[in-house]
Design a protein around this motif. Structure first.
Motif, short mmCIF file in Angstrom:
data_model
loop_
_atom_site.label_atom_id
_atom_site.label_comp_id
_atom_site.label_asym_id
_atom_site.label_seq_id
_atom_site.Cartn_x
_atom_site.Cartn_y
_atom_site.Cartn_z
N MET A 1 12.11 -18.14 4.25
CA MET A 1 10.85 -17.62 3.76
C MET A 1 10.58 -16.28 4.43
N ILE A 2 9.98 -15.38 3.69
CA ILE A 2 9.64 -14.06 4.18
C ILE A 2 8.13 -13.88 4.09
N ALA A 3 7.55 -13.30 5.12
CA ALA A 3 6.13 -12.95 5.10
C ALA A 3 6.05 -11.46 4.81
N ILE A 4 5.32 -11.10 3.76
CA ILE A 4 5.08 -9.70 3.42
C ILE A 4 3.65 -9.38 3.83
N TYR A 5 3.49 -8.30 4.63
CA TYR A 5 2.16 -7.91 5.06
C TYR A 5 1.87 -6.49 4.59
N ALA A 6 0.69 -6.31 3.99
CA ALA A 6 0.25 -4.98 3.53
C ALA A 6 -1.19 -4.76 3.98
N ARG A 7 -1.47 -3.51 4.38
CA ARG A 7 -2.82 -3.16 4.82
C ARG A 7 -3.14 -1.74 4.37
N GLN A 8 -4.37 -1.57 3.92
CA GLN A 8 -4.86 -0.24 3.56
C GLN A 8 -6.29 -0.16 4.06
N SER A 9 -6.54 0.78 4.98
CA SER A 9 -7.88 0.86 5.56
C SER A 9 -8.88 1.46 4.58
N VAL A 10 -8.52 2.56 3.97
CA VAL A 10 -9.39 3.19 2.96
C VAL A 10 -8.52 3.77 1.86
N GLU A 11 -9.07 3.82 0.68
CA GLU A 11 -8.33 4.43 -0.42
C GLU A 11 -8.49 5.94 -0.35
N LYS A 12 -7.38 6.62 -0.20
CA LYS A 12 -7.37 8.07 -0.20
C LYS A 12 -6.36 8.50 -1.26
N GLU A 13 -6.53 9.71 -1.72
CA GLU A 13 -5.62 10.22 -2.74
C GLU A 13 -4.17 10.22 -2.26
N ASP A 14 -3.96 10.49 -0.97
CA ASP A 14 -2.60 10.59 -0.45
C ASP A 14 -2.10 9.31 0.23
N SER A 15 -2.88 8.22 0.19
CA SER A 15 -2.43 6.98 0.82
C SER A 15 -1.76 6.08 -0.21
N ILE A 16 -0.85 5.27 0.28
CA ILE A 16 -0.13 4.36 -0.61
C ILE A 16 -0.95 3.09 -0.80
N SER A 17 -1.05 2.64 -2.02
CA SER A 17 -1.87 1.46 -2.33
C SER A 17 -1.22 0.19 -1.79
N ILE A 18 -2.04 -0.83 -1.65
CA ILE A 18 -1.51 -2.13 -1.23
C ILE A 18 -0.48 -2.64 -2.24
N GLU A 19 -0.78 -2.45 -3.51
CA GLU A 19 0.14 -2.91 -4.55
C GLU A 19 1.50 -2.23 -4.42
N SER A 20 1.51 -0.93 -4.15
CA SER A 20 2.78 -0.21 -3.98
C SER A 20 3.51 -0.68 -2.73
N GLN A 21 2.76 -0.93 -1.66
CA GLN A 21 3.38 -1.45 -0.44
C GLN A 21 4.07 -2.78 -0.72
N ILE A 22 3.37 -3.66 -1.42
CA ILE A 22 3.91 -4.98 -1.72
C ILE A 22 5.15 -4.86 -2.60
N GLU A 23 5.09 -3.99 -3.58
CA GLU A 23 6.24 -3.80 -4.47
C GLU A 23 7.48 -3.38 -3.69
N MET A 24 7.32 -2.45 -2.75
CA MET A 24 8.46 -2.02 -1.94
C MET A 24 8.97 -3.15 -1.05
N CYS A 25 8.06 -3.95 -0.53
CA CYS A 25 8.45 -5.07 0.32
C CYS A 25 9.15 -6.16 -0.50
N GLU A 26 8.70 -6.38 -1.73
CA GLU A 26 9.36 -7.36 -2.60
C GLU A 26 10.81 -6.95 -2.84
N TYR A 27 11.05 -5.68 -2.99
CA TYR A 27 12.42 -5.19 -3.16
C TYR A 27 13.25 -5.55 -1.93
N GLU A 28 12.68 -5.36 -0.74
CA GLU A 28 13.39 -5.68 0.49
C GLU A 28 13.62 -7.18 0.66
#
Length: 91
Positions: free
Chosen positions: A1-28
């Protein structure tokens, strides 16, 4: 089993979204079973975050093979927090 953790403190134009973080982690995860923990609106300055705490509690009962995150600063921005996490995982 793998634990995927994503965190985003605030939404900024240049920050990566939680959804994008999770998508990259799912690939891994490469098709392995995983559980997602995500904290939106929480700073990385400490580990007092609901999903991070839930992940740590879950680890007591079902040890993951890996914890995957987009970048280490998603877990914490504090070296002592990393030290604590590693000690806890080794137990």
């Amino acid at each position: 089993m793998i634990a995927i953790y994503a965190r985003q403190s605030v939404e900024k134009e240049d920050s990566i979204s939680i959804e994008s973080q999770i998508e990259m982690c799912e690939y891994e995860a490469r098709g392995e079973e995983y559980v997602v923990y995500k904290d939106k609106g929480f700073s990385g300055k400490d580990t007092n975050r609901p999903e991070f705490r839930r992940m740590l509690a879950d680890i007591k009962y079902q040890k993951p093979d890996f914890i995957v995150c987009y970048r280490l600063d998603r877990i914490s921005r504090c070296v002592s927090d990393f030290s604590f996490l590693i000690e806890r995982l080794n137990q």
